[in-house]
Design a protein around this motif. Structure first.
Motif, mmCIF file in Angstrom:
data_model
loop_
_atom_site.group_PDB
_atom_site.id
_atom_site.type_symbol
_atom_site.label_atom_id
_atom_site.label_comp_id
_atom_site.label_asym_id
_atom_site.label_seq_id
_atom_site.Cartn_x
_atom_site.Cartn_y
_atom_site.Cartn_z
ATOM 1 N N PHE A 54 -54.349 -29.147 -52.884
ATOM 2 C CA PHE A 54 -55.075 -30.376 -53.208
ATOM 3 C C PHE A 54 -56.227 -30.083 -54.165
ATOM 4 C CE2 PHE A 54 -58.980 -32.723 -52.236
ATOM 5 C CZ PHE A 54 -58.636 -33.933 -52.815
ATOM 6 N N ALA A 55 -57.001 -29.046 -53.871
ATOM 7 C CA ALA A 55 -58.148 -28.717 -54.721
ATOM 8 C C ALA A 55 -57.694 -28.406 -56.147
ATOM 9 C CB ALA A 55 -58.921 -27.539 -54.128
ATOM 10 N N ASP A 56 -56.634 -27.635 -56.292
ATOM 11 C CA ASP A 56 -56.097 -27.339 -57.627
ATOM 12 C C ASP A 56 -55.672 -28.621 -58.337
ATOM 13 O OD1 ASP A 56 -56.437 -24.537 -57.636
ATOM 14 O OD2 ASP A 56 -54.501 -24.209 -56.641
ATOM 15 N N GLN A 57 -54.967 -29.515 -57.614
ATOM 16 C CA GLN A 57 -54.504 -30.765 -58.212
ATOM 17 C C GLN A 57 -55.676 -31.650 -58.635
ATOM 18 O OE1 GLN A 57 -51.354 -31.722 -58.968
ATOM 19 N NE2 GLN A 57 -50.782 -29.650 -58.374
ATOM 20 N N LEU A 58 -56.708 -31.732 -57.804
ATOM 21 C CA LEU A 58 -57.871 -32.544 -58.150
ATOM 22 C C LEU A 58 -58.553 -32.000 -59.403
ATOM 23 C CD1 LEU A 58 -59.831 -34.860 -57.539
ATOM 24 C CD2 LEU A 58 -61.055 -33.295 -56.016
ATOM 25 N N ARG A 59 -58.679 -30.695 -59.494
ATOM 26 C CA ARG A 59 -59.331 -30.108 -60.665
ATOM 27 C C ARG A 59 -58.526 -30.379 -61.935
ATOM 28 N NH1 ARG A 59 -59.990 -24.553 -60.608
ATOM 29 N NH2 ARG A 59 -61.564 -24.862 -62.211
#
Length: 198
Positions: A54-59
């Motif tokens: 999720f964090a990678d996708q948000l970034r």
């Protein structure tokens, strides 16, 4: 204390509900023996993978709607308690926390009756890094607030190394790292130029 990349995003609309549900599920998966101790191992491996993904996708999607505010910077000094401290205003929304293997994710639902904005309306803190975090969190909380009926603030913390000292920063000013000098000038060439007065 650590070197870290900090990301703050504000996501609006019904997507904020979905993110809130996901964060509540992740937060509930924590298995802590001591409530005050926070480490990645307290979450099941499958949750840690989801959190990091999720964090990678948000970034990657920081400039895509319904993300209405996105900012990222490096903080070479702050301690981990900075994040939960400023995201828990009196009477505010419950702070949702989940850890992956690489990222810590903090979620705070809005609107909250202005509680977070009031708590962030403070004077200078002891450290400039705290001032920077408070200012950016305040900007994110206020972004598009007149238009959005609901939103969630997401704060990502990715520790990338240990504390950086003033001496290390000063020493780095006379070095050109390989990622800059590749295809360019080496440190030796730059030193020869400095010696020659160029």
């Amino acid at each position: 204390m650590a070197s870290q990349r900090i990301t703050i995003a504000k996501v609006g609309g019904i997507a904020s509900d979905i993110l809130g549900q996901r964060l509540r599920r992740w937060a509930a998966a924590r298995e802590a023996i001591e409530a005050d101790e926070w480490v990645s191992a307290q979450w099941p491996p499958s949750v840690r993978v989801e959190v990091d993904s999720f964090a990678d996708q948000l970034r990657v999607r920081g400039c895509s709607l319904p993300v209405v505010h996105f900012v990222e910077w490096s903080d070479l000094w702050s301690m981990g308690d900075l994040f939960s401290r400023w995201l828990t205003p009196p009477g505010g929304s419950p702070l949702l926390i989940a850890y992956g293997d690489r990222f810590e994710v903090y979620g705070y639902a809005l609107p909250d009756g202005g509680r977070l904005q009031r708590a962030l309306a403070v004077g200078p803190q002891q450290f400039p890094e705290s001032d920077q975090f408070v200012a950016r969190l305040r900007e994110a909380a206020g972004a598009w607030d007149k238009l959005l009926e609901q939103a969630i603030l997401i704060v990502l913390r990715e520790v990338v190394g240990g504390l950086v000292t003033d001496e290390e920063v000063l020493a780095s000013m006379s070095v050109v790292p390989d990622w800059i000098s590749e295809g360019g000038l080496s440190n030796e060439a730059l030193e020869r130029m400095r010696s020659a007065g160029r």
